[in-house]
Design a protein around this motif. Structure first.
Motif, PDB file in Angstrom:
ATOM      1  N   MET A 209     -13.765  -2.006 -10.573  1.00  0.00           N
ATOM      2  CA  MET A 209     -14.026  -3.254 -11.274  1.00  0.00           C
ATOM      3  C   MET A 209     -14.832  -3.033 -12.549  1.00  0.00           C
ATOM      4  SD  MET A 209     -15.983  -6.726  -9.943  1.00  0.00           S
ATOM      5  CE  MET A 209     -17.610  -6.006  -9.936  1.00  0.00           C
ATOM      6  N   VAL A 210     -15.860  -2.203 -12.466  1.00  0.00           N
ATOM      7  CA  VAL A 210     -16.746  -1.980 -13.606  1.00  0.00           C
ATOM      8  C   VAL A 210     -15.994  -1.332 -14.760  1.00  0.00           C
ATOM      9  CG1 VAL A 210     -18.805  -0.758 -14.385  1.00  0.00           C
ATOM     10  CG2 VAL A 210     -18.799  -1.865 -12.154  1.00  0.00           C
ATOM     11  N   LEU A 211     -15.141  -0.354 -14.451  1.00  0.00           N
ATOM     12  CA  LEU A 211     -14.388   0.335 -15.506  1.00  0.00           C
ATOM     13  C   LEU A 211     -13.464  -0.637 -16.234  1.00  0.00           C
ATOM     14  CD1 LEU A 211     -13.648   2.945 -16.922  1.00  0.00           C
ATOM     15  CD2 LEU A 211     -11.968   3.385 -15.120  1.00  0.00           C
ATOM     16  N   GLU A 212     -12.782  -1.508 -15.479  1.00  0.00           N
ATOM     17  CA  GLU A 212     -11.904  -2.497 -16.101  1.00  0.00           C
ATOM     18  C   GLU A 212     -12.687  -3.485 -16.955  1.00  0.00           C
ATOM     19  OE1 GLU A 212     -11.814  -1.524 -13.063  1.00  0.00           O
ATOM     20  OE2 GLU A 212      -9.797  -0.784 -12.657  1.00  0.00           O
ATOM     21  N   MET A 213     -13.885  -3.847 -16.497  1.00  0.00           N
ATOM     22  CA  MET A 213     -14.717  -4.753 -17.288  1.00  0.00           C
ATOM     23  C   MET A 213     -15.137  -4.100 -18.601  1.00  0.00           C
ATOM     24  SD  MET A 213     -17.165  -6.503 -14.362  1.00  0.00           S
ATOM     25  CE  MET A 213     -18.027  -7.542 -15.550  1.00  0.00           C
ATOM     26  N   ARG A 214     -15.488  -2.853 -18.574  1.00  0.00           N
ATOM     27  CA  ARG A 214     -15.906  -2.165 -19.794  1.00  0.00           C
ATOM     28  C   ARG A 214     -14.756  -2.078 -20.795  1.00  0.00           C
ATOM     29  NH1 ARG A 214     -20.867  -0.450 -19.560  1.00  0.00           N
ATOM     30  NH2 ARG A 214     -21.843   0.122 -17.574  1.00  0.00           N
ATOM     31  N   ARG A 215     -13.561  -1.791 -20.307  1.00  0.00           N
ATOM     32  CA  ARG A 215     -12.408  -1.735 -21.204  1.00  0.00           C
ATOM     33  C   ARG A 215     -12.136  -3.105 -21.823  1.00  0.00           C
ATOM     34  NH1 ARG A 215      -8.361   1.877 -17.345  1.00  0.00           N
ATOM     35  NH2 ARG A 215      -9.374   3.901 -17.702  1.00  0.00           N
ATOM     36  N   ALA A 216     -12.263  -4.156 -21.002  1.00  0.00           N
ATOM     37  CA  ALA A 216     -12.050  -5.508 -21.520  1.00  0.00           C
ATOM     38  C   ALA A 216     -13.081  -5.853 -22.594  1.00  0.00           C
ATOM     39  CB  ALA A 216     -12.104  -6.514 -20.376  1.00  0.00           C
ATOM     40  N   LEU A 217     -14.324  -5.491 -22.359  1.00  0.00           N
ATOM     41  CA  LEU A 217     -15.378  -5.783 -23.324  1.00  0.00           C
ATOM     42  C   LEU A 217     -15.184  -4.995 -24.622  1.00  0.00           C
ATOM     43  CD1 LEU A 217     -18.450  -5.850 -20.913  1.00  0.00           C
ATOM     44  CD2 LEU A 217     -17.379  -7.814 -22.043  1.00  0.00           C
ATOM     45  N   GLU A 218     -14.672  -3.772 -24.523  1.00  0.00           N
ATOM     46  CA  GLU A 218     -14.388  -2.989 -25.726  1.00  0.00           C
ATOM     47  C   GLU A 218     -13.308  -3.655 -26.567  1.00  0.00           C
ATOM     48  OE1 GLU A 218     -13.401   0.887 -24.396  1.00  0.00           O
ATOM     49  OE2 GLU A 218     -15.456   1.417 -23.804  1.00  0.00           O
ATOM     50  N   GLU A 219     -12.284  -4.206 -25.904  1.00  0.00           N
ATOM     51  CA  GLU A 219     -11.229  -4.894 -26.646  1.00  0.00           C
ATOM     52  C   GLU A 219     -11.757  -6.176 -27.290  1.00  0.00           C
ATOM     53  OE1 GLU A 219      -7.554  -5.445 -24.715  1.00  0.00           O
ATOM     54  OE2 GLU A 219      -7.401  -3.369 -23.994  1.00  0.00           O
ATOM     55  N   LEU A 220     -12.611  -6.891 -26.578  1.00  0.00           N
ATOM     56  CA  LEU A 220     -13.203  -8.100 -27.156  1.00  0.00           C
ATOM     57  C   LEU A 220     -14.080  -7.756 -28.358  1.00  0.00           C
ATOM     58  CD1 LEU A 220     -14.182 -10.097 -23.932  1.00  0.00           C
ATOM     59  CD2 LEU A 220     -12.366 -10.644 -25.556  1.00  0.00           C
ATOM     60  N   LYS A 221     -14.783  -6.645 -28.274  1.00  0.00           N
ATOM     61  CA  LYS A 221     -15.634  -6.234 -29.380  1.00  0.00           C
ATOM     62  C   LYS A 221     -14.816  -5.876 -30.608  1.00  0.00           C
ATOM     63  CE  LYS A 221     -19.567  -3.210 -30.338  1.00  0.00           C
ATOM     64  NZ  LYS A 221     -20.440  -2.128 -29.784  1.00  0.00           N
ATOM     65  N   SER A 222     -13.608  -5.346 -30.392  1.00  0.00           N
ATOM     66  CA  SER A 222     -12.734  -4.992 -31.515  1.00  0.00           C
ATOM     67  C   SER A 222     -11.935  -6.173 -32.035  1.00  0.00           C
ATOM     68  CB  SER A 222     -11.766  -3.882 -31.081  1.00  0.00           C
ATOM     69  OG  SER A 222     -10.888  -4.348 -30.068  1.00  0.00           O
ATOM     70  N   GLY A 223     -12.094  -7.362 -31.422  1.00  0.00           N
ATOM     71  CA  GLY A 223     -11.417  -8.563 -31.885  1.00  0.00           C
ATOM     72  C   GLY A 223     -10.106  -8.862 -31.203  1.00  0.00           C
ATOM     73  N   ASP A 224      -9.773  -8.126 -30.148  1.00  0.00           N
ATOM     74  CA  ASP A 224      -8.520  -8.352 -29.427  1.00  0.00           C
ATOM     75  C   ASP A 224      -8.756  -9.403 -28.347  1.00  0.00           C
ATOM     76  OD1 ASP A 224      -6.103  -8.302 -28.167  1.00  0.00           O
ATOM     77  OD2 ASP A 224      -6.090  -6.143 -27.770  1.00  0.00           O
ATOM     78  N   SER A 225      -8.092 -10.566 -28.465  1.00  0.00           N
ATOM     79  CA  SER A 225      -8.295 -11.650 -27.499  1.00  0.00           C
ATOM     80  C   SER A 225      -7.719 -11.340 -26.127  1.00  0.00           C
ATOM     81  CB  SER A 225      -7.665 -12.943 -28.035  1.00  0.00           C
ATOM     82  OG  SER A 225      -6.267 -12.787 -28.220  1.00  0.00           O
ATOM     83  N   GLN A 226      -6.868 -10.312 -26.045  1.00  0.00           N
ATOM     84  CA  GLN A 226      -6.343  -9.932 -24.730  1.00  0.00           C
ATOM     85  C   GLN A 226      -7.439  -9.396 -23.807  1.00  0.00           C
ATOM     86  OE1 GLN A 226      -3.284 -10.412 -23.479  1.00  0.00           O
ATOM     87  NE2 GLN A 226      -2.804 -11.495 -25.369  1.00  0.00           N
ATOM     88  N   GLY A 227      -8.592  -9.084 -24.378  1.00  0.00           N
ATOM     89  CA  GLY A 227      -9.701  -8.642 -23.550  1.00  0.00           C
ATOM     90  C   GLY A 227     -10.167  -9.704 -22.573  1.00  0.00           C
ATOM     91  N   TYR A 228      -9.989 -10.994 -22.925  1.00  0.00           N
ATOM     92  CA  TYR A 228     -10.360 -12.058 -21.983  1.00  0.00           C
ATOM     93  C   TYR A 228      -9.497 -11.984 -20.722  1.00  0.00           C
ATOM     94  CZ  TYR A 228     -13.075 -14.205 -25.736  1.00  0.00           C
ATOM     95  OH  TYR A 228     -14.002 -14.446 -26.725  1.00  0.00           O
ATOM     96  N   ARG A 229      -8.215 -11.722 -20.910  1.00  0.00           N
ATOM     97  CA  ARG A 229      -7.331 -11.619 -19.748  1.00  0.00           C
ATOM     98  C   ARG A 229      -7.690 -10.412 -18.899  1.00  0.00           C
ATOM     99  NH1 ARG A 229      -3.062 -14.427 -17.194  1.00  0.00           N
ATOM    100  NH2 ARG A 229      -2.891 -13.234 -15.280  1.00  0.00           N
ATOM    101  N   LYS A 230      -8.021  -9.309 -19.532  1.00  0.00           N
ATOM    102  CA  LYS A 230      -8.388  -8.115 -18.771  1.00  0.00           C
ATOM    103  C   LYS A 230      -9.714  -8.306 -18.042  1.00  0.00           C
ATOM    104  CE  LYS A 230      -5.726  -4.862 -21.524  1.00  0.00           C
ATOM    105  NZ  LYS A 230      -5.723  -3.616 -22.322  1.00  0.00           N
ATOM    106  N   LEU A 231     -10.625  -9.046 -18.671  1.00  0.00           N
ATOM    107  CA  LEU A 231     -11.884  -9.349 -17.985  1.00  0.00           C
ATOM    108  C   LEU A 231     -11.624 -10.218 -16.764  1.00  0.00           C
ATOM    109  CD1 LEU A 231     -14.978  -9.265 -17.924  1.00  0.00           C
ATOM    110  CD2 LEU A 231     -14.987 -11.248 -19.449  1.00  0.00           C
ATOM    111  N   TYR A 232     -10.738 -11.172 -16.903  1.00  0.00           N
ATOM    112  CA  TYR A 232     -10.360 -12.041 -15.783  1.00  0.00           C
ATOM    113  C   TYR A 232      -9.716 -11.224 -14.664  1.00  0.00           C
ATOM    114  CZ  TYR A 232      -7.791 -15.726 -13.267  1.00  0.00           C
ATOM    115  OH  TYR A 232      -7.278 -16.559 -12.309  1.00  0.00           O
ATOM    116  N   ASN A 233      -8.793 -10.347 -15.025  1.00  0.00           N
ATOM    117  CA  ASN A 233      -8.106  -9.538 -14.022  1.00  0.00           C
ATOM    118  C   ASN A 233      -9.065  -8.607 -13.292  1.00  0.00           C
ATOM    119  OD1 ASN A 233      -5.680 -10.704 -14.745  1.00  0.00           O
ATOM    120  ND2 ASN A 233      -5.029  -9.017 -16.055  1.00  0.00           N
TER     121      ASN A 233
END
Length: 297
Positions: free
Chosen positions: A1-25
């Protein structure tokens, strides 16, 4: 779970809105299991989950600064549950007794009042201390610890009538909650997952982009609908193969590899006989020629 959250947060930091979906997943299963164990009614937990994910989507910067992402997520979960506590308390069923005996692991937990269910999950599933529970729910630390001690002592009386198949999960509350989590993981339909994400994203002001972007750099393969036929190459005349005469190969067997001395002697005798036979025939031929000359003279 933690690894997936970190990847999602990295995408959000780069401006990719798909990071919200990955954080949810990354967290929705953990949120669903805890919600159902505590609230016990799927229809009652939907409002709570919608608000929870809205909080998560609105605080990516806060998550990035957290040293322990899993602990941060759990704290956000129980802080939101504290705000829903009185609403849930009004709708919980009255008259349930923890000594009546439930036929499922999650049912054992459901026989307790709402506050006890919260304390059980926080203490024995997520390893919150009495002080951490007190900080979120505003109860006295000593009171919470005393209640947790009572719940531990009450467990043996609750598991007497449980099926034999569940005996592996009845040793203590920690193991029981592990089994109960597996039990409720697939309860209910999966149709709520997509709707929950869209509702939570809309509540957080997130614009969902479901179309393929213009800057899509994925190489799509498009087959040629009418490929041109390849030109037929003239067939070459077959060149006859010249068979090489096989070289005489000596055949070996175990007896040839390790011959006996007696066989060598017999083999040598035969060679001598063959030599004498050939010599005698040659000598007889000479005699016949001499005899013919004498007679002619």
């Amino acid at each position: 779970m933690v690894l997936e959250m970190r990847r999602a947060l990295e995408e959000l930091k780069s401006g990719d809105s798909q990071g919200y979906r990955k954080l949810y997943n990354a967290v929705y299963e953990e949120a669903y299991v805890r919600s159902l164990l505590i609230i016990q009614k799927e229809e009652l937990m939907m409002d709570f989950l919608r608000d929870l994910f809205r909080d998560l989507f609105a605080a990516p910067d806060e998550a990035e600064e957290a040293e322990d992402l899993e602990k941060w997520f759990l704290q956000k979960f129980y802080q939101r549950l504290r705000k829903h506590y009185h609403r849930l308390l009004e709708k919980q069923e009255k008259g349930a007794s923890p000594t009546e005996g439930a036929k499922t692991l999650s049912g054992i937990l459901g026989a307790f009042p709402l506050l006890h269910r919260i304390m059980l999950v926080m203490a024995f599933k997520d390893d919150f201390t009495a002080g951490e529970i007190s900080a979120i729910f505003g109860l006295g630390e000593e009171k919470i610890q005393a209640e947790l001690n009572k719940l531990e002592k009450a467990l043996p009386s609750l598991i007497r009538d449980q099926p034999e198949s569940q005996s592996a999960y009845l040793a203590n509350w920690k193991v029981l909650l592990l089994g109960a989590s597996k039990e409720v993981l697939h309860i209910g339909s999966d149709g709520w997952m997509e709707a929950m994400y869209k509702d939570a994203a809309a509540a957080a002001g997130i614009v969902l982009d479901t179309a393929v972007g213009k800057n899509d750099d994925f190489d799509y393969f498009v087959a040629d609908p009418e490929p041109e036929p390849e030109p037929v190459k003239p067939k070459k005349k077959p060149v006859p193969l010249v068979e090489e005469e096989p070289e005489d190969e000596e055949e070996y067997d175990e007896e040839d590899e390790e011959p006996d001395d007696d066989d060598d002697e017999e083999y040598d005798d035969d060679d001598d006989d063959d030599d004498r036979y050939d010599w005698d025939m040659e000598d007889d031929g000479r005699r016949m020629v001499i005899l013919g000359i004498v007679l002619a003279v």
